[in-house]
Structures are given as C-alpha cells and as structure tokens.
Design an enzyme around this catalytic site. Structure first.
Site, mmCIF file in Angstrom:
data_model
loop_
_atom_site.group_PDB
_atom_site.id
_atom_site.type_symbol
_atom_site.label_atom_id
_atom_site.label_comp_id
_atom_site.label_asym_id
_atom_site.label_seq_id
_atom_site.Cartn_x
_atom_site.Cartn_y
_atom_site.Cartn_z
ATOM 1 N N GLU A 127 7.121 1.635 -1.359
ATOM 2 C CA GLU A 127 7.597 2.891 -1.926
ATOM 3 C C GLU A 127 7.410 4.014 -0.904
ATOM 4 O O GLU A 127 6.343 4.089 -0.295
ATOM 5 C CB GLU A 127 6.834 3.263 -3.199
ATOM 6 N N GLY A 267 -3.170 7.036 -2.571
ATOM 7 C CA GLY A 267 -4.276 6.499 -3.365
ATOM 8 C C GLY A 267 -4.106 5.031 -3.698
ATOM 9 O O GLY A 267 -5.003 4.225 -3.494
ATOM 10 N N MET A 269 -0.838 1.866 -5.157
ATOM 11 C CA MET A 269 0.577 1.569 -5.369
ATOM 12 C C MET A 269 0.753 0.509 -6.451
ATOM 13 O O MET A 269 0.092 -0.524 -6.419
ATOM 14 C CB MET A 269 1.188 1.112 -4.026
ATOM 15 N N GLU A 270 1.700 0.775 -7.344
ATOM 16 C CA GLU A 270 1.860 -0.015 -8.569
ATOM 17 C C GLU A 270 2.753 -1.244 -8.433
ATOM 18 O O GLU A 270 3.338 -1.677 -9.433
ATOM 19 C CB GLU A 270 2.431 0.904 -9.659
ATOM 20 N N HIS A 303 -3.876 4.720 -13.825
ATOM 21 C CA HIS A 303 -2.565 5.238 -13.428
ATOM 22 C C HIS A 303 -1.653 4.095 -12.961
ATOM 23 O O HIS A 303 -0.529 3.956 -13.434
ATOM 24 C CB HIS A 303 -2.747 6.281 -12.325
ATOM 25 N N GLU A 304 -2.156 3.300 -12.033
ATOM 26 C CA GLU A 304 -1.311 2.219 -11.493
ATOM 27 C C GLU A 304 -1.009 1.192 -12.574
ATOM 28 O O GLU A 304 0.113 0.684 -12.667
ATOM 29 C CB GLU A 304 -1.976 1.553 -10.290
ATOM 30 N N HIS A 307 1.759 2.361 -14.827
ATOM 31 C CA HIS A 307 3.081 2.277 -14.203
ATOM 32 C C HIS A 307 3.808 0.989 -14.589
ATOM 33 O O HIS A 307 5.032 0.922 -14.488
ATOM 34 C CB HIS A 307 2.961 2.318 -12.670
ATOM 35 N N GLU A 326 6.282 9.448 -12.271
ATOM 36 C CA GLU A 326 4.996 10.005 -11.837
ATOM 37 C C GLU A 326 4.450 11.056 -12.806
ATOM 38 O O GLU A 326 3.272 11.030 -13.155
ATOM 39 C CB GLU A 326 5.091 10.556 -10.417
HETATM 40 N N1 TRP Z 1 3.627 5.332 -6.589
HETATM 41 C C1 TRP Z 1 2.334 5.620 -6.044
HETATM 42 C C2 TRP Z 1 1.549 6.245 -7.165
HETATM 43 O O1 TRP Z 1 1.623 7.383 -7.449
HETATM 44 C C3 TRP Z 1 2.391 6.571 -4.892
HETATM 45 C C4 TRP Z 1 2.344 5.961 -3.532
HETATM 46 C C5 TRP Z 1 1.490 5.040 -3.092
HETATM 47 C C6 TRP Z 1 3.119 6.325 -2.422
HETATM 48 N N2 TRP Z 1 1.711 4.803 -1.770
HETATM 49 C C7 TRP Z 1 2.693 5.562 -1.348
HETATM 50 C C8 TRP Z 1 4.123 7.217 -2.233
HETATM 51 C C9 TRP Z 1 3.244 5.679 -0.076
HETATM 52 C C10 TRP Z 1 4.684 7.342 -0.977
HETATM 53 C C11 TRP Z 1 4.267 6.576 0.071
HETATM 54 O O2 TRP Z 1 0.890 5.586 -7.880
HETATM 55 ZN ZN ZN Z 2 2.085 7.018 -9.644
#
Ligand code: TRP
Ligand code: ZN
Length: 879
Positions: A127, A267, A269-270, A303-304, A307, A326
């Site tokens: 992402e 932080g 990634m989902e 949070h993840e 998602h 988000e």
């Molecule tokens: N979707 C992720 C979140 O908010 C955000 C995220 C994680 C992200 N890694 C990233 C966005 C790298 C941009 C680039 O939970």
């Molecule tokens: Zn998110």
C-alpha cells in the site's frame, strides 16, 4: 524538477478499468540481490468499461523486465512498450493469460516499498503503490483478484515462508531450498498482497468465533523478541471479540498472522490475513515499554484487525477515497480503546492530536479535504486529515444518527458492498438510507478543507427564564478553495446551574445536541431559572475551533464541576492557554511576567480535590504543547513562547511544591506492575507531579535526588523514562552519567534506544542541535531505519519547537541536509520530515526567509522524488 515528471492526479478523472483480473498466480524465487518474480495473470475485458482502446497498461517501477508471454507465446520486443513507469501492450483478445517475469533486488530496496529486506528477512509493503515494484500489474484498488502465491527460498535463512490466505502446499526443492504455496480465497486489490520469508519464530494462540470456528492466531518475530508478544496477542483477541460484540463482524479465514519487522515506513499494514507491523507496534514488556506504548500497541493491533472488514472486505475504489477505510477504521479503533480503557482519557488524547497537528495541517499549504481532489504522490496523503479528521467525520455521523442507527448503517454498508471497491459517497449513502437522516449538507465535511470556526454568544433572559445561544460559523480559505459553504455541525452543549448540576434534560443525560446548519443560527432553551454556565462542544462533538469569551471564573467553575469529563479537561487547558499566552505577551513587551493568582488558586483547588480519575487530573495539569500554543499567535515567537511556558511551569512548581510533593508521595507505591486504567492513571499523575517538582528553578537538590532514585529503582519503563526525561532537561555531569547508564543498559534493544535518542532530541538545552548532530554518528543510529530517523531527527524538528526554530537557522539547514539525504534512499520518509518547514509563513520575516531558502535548496536537488517535490513546491507556492 520538471512538472511533467511530477504529474497531478485528479479525482474527477476516474475511469473504471478496461481490463479486470480473474486470478493471479505468483512465484517468487527468493535471492537477496536478485529475486525472480513470475506472475501468471488471467485478464478479461471489463464489461462495465466504456473505453475500448484495446491497450493493456500495467504499472511497474524499479525492476528489470525479463520476459512477457501472452497465452504462452513469448512476445518480441516490438510487441510491447516498456518505460520507467509502465508496460503497455495490445493483447488483441477479450480474455487471455499474461506471464510477466521480473527481476528485483530486495537488499537494495531502501524505500521500503515493494519487496525488501529488514534484518535479513524478506517482507513486503504494497500500500498504496508498492506492488508495481514487484511485477507489472494494474496497481489500483478497484482491480480485485484471487491470489495464489508460491514462495521458494533457502531453508536455512528462510525457514518461514508466508503469504495471504491458507497454506495449501509445501515441500523440498533440493539444493537446500524449499517452497510453500498460499492461496487467498478472497479477491483483493494488490495493495493488500503480502509476502514474508525469513528466520522467525511463531507465538501461537487461538480464538473461537461466535459461530464456533477456531481461528489460529500467530505472531512471528525474531527469536530474541519471543517473550515480547503477549500484550499484542491479548490485544488481538480483545479486538476480535469487540468486533463481534459491537458490529457483529467475524473473522473470515482460518488463520490470522502478524509479523513484526524493524524497518517499516509507518505503524502497520492490514494485508489480508498477514498483517505486517513495525516492531514498535508489537513488542512490549513492562521493563522496556511505557504505558503509552502498551496503549499504542493495543490500538494499532486493533486498527489493523478492524481493517479486515473496513478496508479489505469492502475496499476503496481509488486512493482519493482513502478515508473510506482509514477514517472509519480509526474511529473503530478509538471506540475500541475507549471501551477497553478510560473513555475520557482516550477522547482527550484523540482531541489533542487533532488540535496540535490536524488543525495545523488544515491551516497550512498542505491543507486538503478528507477526500482529496488531487495529488502528485498519494503517499503524501496518509495524513492526520485523512485519518483523524476522517475519524471525526465518522464520529459526527455517529452522533447525528445515534448508536443504533449508526449500526444499521454499518450493516447496510456491508450488505451492499461486501467484495466491492467503493467511495465515501457510498458509505454516507448507506448511513443516510439506513437511518432516514438527510446527510446531503453533511457531506461537505468530505469536500471542503479547513477548520470551521464557530463563534458563540450566550445570553440569559431573566424575565423570560430563557437562555439563547447564538452561533455563527465560518471557514477560512484553503489552497484552491476560497469560499466555503456552511457545514452541518453537531454541537453538544450543557447548561450548568450554580451548583454544577445539569439543567437540560438532553438526548444524553444533561447534554443536548444542536444541529448547526446555517451560517448564523440561534437556539433557545426555555425554563432556565438562573444564569447558567455554558458547557460548549461537549466531548468535542465536532472538529471546529470555538470562539467563546469565557471568564477565568467560568472556566475554573467548569474545571471543578462540569459533568462532561472531556470539558473539564478542556476548561483546564483553556485556562492554562490564557495564562501562558498572557505571560508570553508580557515577555514580548519586555515586562516582568507575573503568574495570575486566581489561576494558581484554581490549580491548587484541582490538586486538593479528591481525584476520582487520576489520569484525567494528570492531563488537566499539563500545559498545552508549544506546537499548539504557536498556532494561537499571529506571528510565532518561539523564544518567548518557550520562556513564557517555562515561566508558568516553574512558578507553579515553587508555589505548589507541597501539593505536588504530596501527590507524588501518595501515588508512588508501585506494587506488582499492572496496565489497568487505574494503575496507568496513578503513574501518570505521579510523573506529572515529578515533572513539576523538577521544573523548579534553581533545581531543588532533594528533588533531584528523588528523581534519580526513581530512575535507578524503577521496575518499569514508564517510571524510568519519566525520571530520565526530567534529568535530560537539566545540564550537568549527572545528566551525562544517567544517559550513559541507560544506553549501556539497553544497547541491544533498538526500540528502547529510540526513546534514548528522542529524549536528547527534545531537550531544551542550548547545545541540543550539536548533540543531535553527534548522535547521527552513534553506531546504534541508522538513516536507513525510519524509527531511528523519527526518534532523532523527527523528534528534534517536530518535537523541539524552541531549539529547532533557533533564529540562526541552523535547525532548518540541519533538517534540509537530512531531507536531501533521505530523498535518495526513502522518499516517503523524506517527505514526512518536511512538515515543520511547511508552516514557514506563520513565523517572523527573518525565520521566513531562512526557511524559504532551505525549501528552495530542496527544490533544486537533482532527481527529487515526487513525494518531496509535492510538499516543498506547495509550501513555497503558499508564499
Ligand atoms: N494502511 C495502513 C494503516 O493505516 C497504513 C500504511 C502502512 C501505509 N504502511 C504504509 C501507508 C506504507 C503508506 C505507505 O493501517
Ligand atoms: Zn489504517
């Protein structure tokens, strides 16, 4: 830095894709510097598309194209076009299978997008647009596909091979290599693809869903971190339970995996079934993590996980809709955390983030709507506006609809859109249709940027026994948006009688929610028999700035009596803001500062009241941050701002020394360490008291010894860091000794060392920049690791307002050098580091000039990334 190179994408240009993907089979032959990726993809023409160019355009960057086959036939070089950003061919049929073979270098990938190595382990971040660094593909969220992933790797260095979905096959390959095949039954956009391979250990648990399915839960970490996962696992199970209880949402695969890696841009990634986390958001023990870290981990894990429904099962049509997933998911994790911990404390923390950072973004050159209209680099729009203001927008709908109808809206949203890629409009339509509430005007919150201002005047008409509230709303211009239409704003109010009792019987005991829709509107309350004290915008029911003249007496009264706990804190914060800003004004006028005695009395009364909620008291005692106060000045004056705030702190320290000492002693007993809200509240109150005691000028020797004693004896990181942070603000030999002790003790723990770097970076001492510069060369520091960059450089430039804005301009030059360095290795992080320079217009002419020159220096760099270009360019244009 040509503009063509950095093209602007616009929301209004959206077209449905001409080709869709039925399935994709990926094979990874993992080798550190030369991984070969074979993608076999079945494409079919999209019946929905009105384009019939016959051209298949696939995104691809930073890789070597080895070969392309169309239905098995190898294409000659003249049968396709390949550029630095895409691959174009004319397949000549409506349904076909394309094989694309690419070669990538995970070790050289310092941008941390696509497939990269972290501590020798392979992981991915796709992402928003990282998949195009793995293979040529329609890298857009509205192309959903079934993924099957075969991973081949070395058994020694990569015993663990993971991807999304279920493991369907694994085995030996000879030559010390083995393989695993994963299949994800849910069609997904490629930004949710993930692969992990490496030497990891798993911590296992299970969760039984309410329909009785057993889900295997596995957290993968490096062996040295094996004992640091319990809290994350507990948090995960709580989140799974909560989503069932509150939204009726169950997990949908048989296994849910979390992997912790040290090098990560954000932080977490989902990715479907395989969340990848910054290790900072997973690992914790009482010895090495603070209470804030524990809360943060619980929030991010949730949070993840959330998602999986809001983001994965229902995803975004295009990246302009990012807040669809988000904003909604942040709202969900905030509510989860409120239910698990203290609701009032959670709300105050969330509102502080909005006031300190989102309001600033909303008034600067990067201001954009929750659903942006245009961007150069989508990475730059993972912002506090999209995330946190987006969550406030969801919260306002929750307020307007009420919990029951909001839930109906969520149910309808899933019923309509499960398996689809949709828009913010679709979400609002589900809410409106399920509840019958007209949200037409409300949708302006998605399209208009800027923070609305609500001007309030209240009048009590004694003869008529009536209270009249007159509200006026306006919203300042933002880039590209001059005039604004009025917003639909839910405003929660209460009226308190002279004994502090609620006079209204509202929807929520004592609170009435007014709906402000016009530019100017009056609300009348009958049967108000005495002059009330207004408790306005309870719970921060809308992300607006309030202009309301309230006397210090009224604020002190609200601080003491408001039934809305959030507004008690707000009154405290407003009161301190007034007092600090008054001190700053006196300093600017070269007048002797004096501390208002009524203010001291109000703080003393607050300290003497039996504290029912210690965390709330701790928050009420804290003075607003310099970054927040800076926004209240017409021209920011960093020096007097800092001095004024410090003056108030040190005065409170000496005038209330006995009270702070009593609070410290009363709350100092640390039995078995617990992370309950009560225990955390007690620790935070104790440590706020300690910070005040240590703020006395000159330092009290006995207190200094007390503080060092707390550091030496602390059985948990919260107390150790609290003491250390006081010590680092005071010059001297002991400061060096304690910092050295901490470093030696934690040398092997990169996450704890991040705290050590940060404490030194935020110190107000005069040689902080020199110290920060020296620390760049510390063997534990690395410009390749985003956590380290944030801990040292980010902390100094964004968290040390006073020293960063030194009038010499040295801070600006320092940051610019780092940004130019990072631009070449990790553009996403480089662009994020720019934010303290974007608001240059708010400063005096000397500083403006210094910052502008640095922004120009950045724009003159060769090979400037789109990420950095966009923010530097927009910042300068605002001038
Ligand atoms: N979707 C992720 C979140 O908010 C955000 C995220 C994680 C992200 N890694 C990233 C966005 C790298 C941009 C680039 O939970
Ligand atoms: Zn998110």
């Amino acid at each position: 830095m040509s503009t063509e190179q950095h093209a602007t994408r616009r929301r209004e240009d959206y077209r449905v894709p001409e080709y869709l993907v039925e399935e994709i089979r990926l094979t990874f032959q993992l080798y550190a510097e030369s991984t070969v990726v074979t993608a076999d993809t079945v494409y079919a023409v999209n019946q929905q598309s009105t384009d019939c160019t016959g051209r298949l355009q696939l995104s691809g960057e930073n890789m070597e194209l080895v070969e392309v086959r169309l239905d098995g036939r190898r294409l000659e070089a003249d049968e396709f076009e390949v550029s630095a950003m895409d691959l174009i061919l004319v397949p000549g049929k409506d349904r076909f299978e394309l094989q694309v073979v690419t070669r990538i270098d995970p070790v050289a990938n310092t941008a941390l997008e696509g497939l990269y190595c972290s501590n020798g382990n392979y992981c991915t971040q796709c992402e928003p647009e990282g998949f195009r660094r793995i293979t040529y593909f329609p890298d857009r969220p509205d192309v959903l596909a079934r993924f099957t992933t075969r991973i081949e790797g070395d058994r020694q260095t990569c015993p663990v091979l993971l991807s999304n979905g279920n493991l369907i096959e694994s085995g030996e390959l000879g030559n010390g290599r083995h393989y695993a095949v994963w299949q994800d039954p849910f069609p997904k956009p490629c930004y949710l693809f993930a692969l992990v391979a490496g030497r990891l250990v798993a911590i296992d648990d299970t969760f039984t869903t309410r329909s009785g399915r057993d889900i295997a839960l596995r957290i993968f970490v490096e062996a040295r971190n094996r004992d640091l996962c319990d809290h994350a696992m507990r948090s995960l199970k709580k989140a799974m339970q909560w989503d069932e209880d509150v939204y009726g949402l169950e997990y949908d695969l048989d296994v849910f995996m979390i992997v912790a890696v040290d090098d990560f841009n954000m932080g977490a990634m989902e990715n479907k079934g395989l969340n990848i986390f910054n290790s900072r958001c997973v690992l914790a023990s009482p010895q090495s993590a603070t209470d804030q870290d524990f809360l943060g981990i619980e929030g991010v894990v949730a949070h993840e996980y959330f998602h999986n429904w809001t983001g994965n099962r229902v995803t975004c049509r295009d990246w302009f809709q990012l807040s669809l997933k988000e904003g909604l998911t942040v709202f969900r994790d905030q509510e989860f955390s409120s239910d698990m911990n203290s609701r009032a404390v959670q709300r105050i923390d969330d509102v502080q983030l909005i006031r300190n950072f989102q309001f600033r973004e909303d008034s600067g050159p990067m201001a954009h709507p929750v659903r942006p209209d245009a961007y150069v680099e989508i990475n730059n729009f993972y912002t506090v506006t999209v995330y946190n203001k987006g969550a406030e927008v969801i919260r306002m709908m929750h307020t307007l609809l009420g919990a029951a109808d909001f839930r109906k809206g969520m149910d309808l949203y899933f019923a309509r859109h499960d398996g689809q890629a949709v828009t913010c409009d679709d979400f609002v339509a589900a809410m409106a249709d399920a509840s019958g509430v007209d949200l037409g005007q409300f949708k302006r919150w998605y399209s208009q940027a800027g923070t609305p201002v609500v001007k309030v005047s209240g009048q009590w008409l004694a003869e008529k026994r009536r209270y009249v509230l007159r509200l006026r709303q306006s919203c300042p211009a933002t880039p590209g948006q001059d005039g604004k239409e009025p917003f639909h704003i839910p405003i929660a109010v209460g009226l308190l009688d002279s004994r502090g009792r609620d006079m209204l019987n509202g929807d929520r005991d004592g609170t009435r929610v007014l709906e402000l829709r016009e530019r100017e509107q009056s609300f009348s309350f009958p049967d108000i028999g005495e002059k009330p004290v207004l408790s306005f915008l309870r719970g921060f029911s809308a992300p607006v700035k309030v202009e309301l003249d309230q006397s210090r007496e009224e604020l002190a009264f609200l601080l003491a009596h408001d039934t809305d706990l959030f507004n008690r804190w707000y009154a405290a914060s407003k009161l301190s803001e007034i007092v600090v800003m008054e001190t700053v004004a006196r300093l600017q006028a070269n007048a002797q500062p004096v501390l208002d005695s009524d203010f001291v009395a109000a703080v003393r009364a607050n300290l003497q009241r039996p504290a029912s909620d210690k965390a709330l008291l701790a928050l009420a005692l804290q003075l607003p941050a310099e970054t927040y106060l800076a926004q209240q000045m017409d021209t920011v004056d960093p020096v007097n701002l800092h001095r004024g705030r410090e003056f108030v702190r040190s005065q409170l320290s000496s005038l209330l020394a006995d009270e702070f000492r009593r609070i410290y002693d009363d709350n100092n007993e640390e039995g078995e360490y617990r992370i309950t809200p009560e225990a955390m509240g007690r620790r935070s109150l104790k440590n706020v008291a300690l910070a005040y005691l240590m703020a006395r000028v000159p330092t009290d020797e006995e207190i200094y010894a007390l503080c060092c004693g707390q550091y030496a004896e602390a059985g948990n990181m919260t107390d150790a860091i609290a003491a250390l942070s006081c010590v680092t603000r005071i010059e001297g030999r002991r400061r060096q000794e304690i910092l050295h002790h901490f470093y030696t003790r934690w040398q092997a723990d990169p996450l704890v060392l991040d705290k050590w770097f940060t404490l030194q970076a935020v110190s107000p001492l005069a040689d902080t920049l020199a110290e920060v510069t020296r620390l760049l060369a510390n063997p534990s520091f690395s410009m390749k690791n985003p956590n380290k960059v944030r801990a040292l450089i980010g902390a100094f430039c964004s968290g040390n307002h006073y020293r960063f804005h030194d009038v010499s301009g040295a801070g600006y030059a320092f940051l610019t050098d780092r940004i130019i360095e990072l631009n070449a290795t990790n553009p996403q992080i480089a662009a994020r580091m720019l934010s303290p320079l974007t608001v240059w217009k708010r400063y005096d002419p000397v500083r403006q000039d210094l910052i502008r020159r640095q922004l120009e220096r950045i724009l003159a760099v060769d090979n400037l990334s789109g990420d950095v270009y966009e923010i530097a360019r927009k910042s300068l244009q605002a001038g």
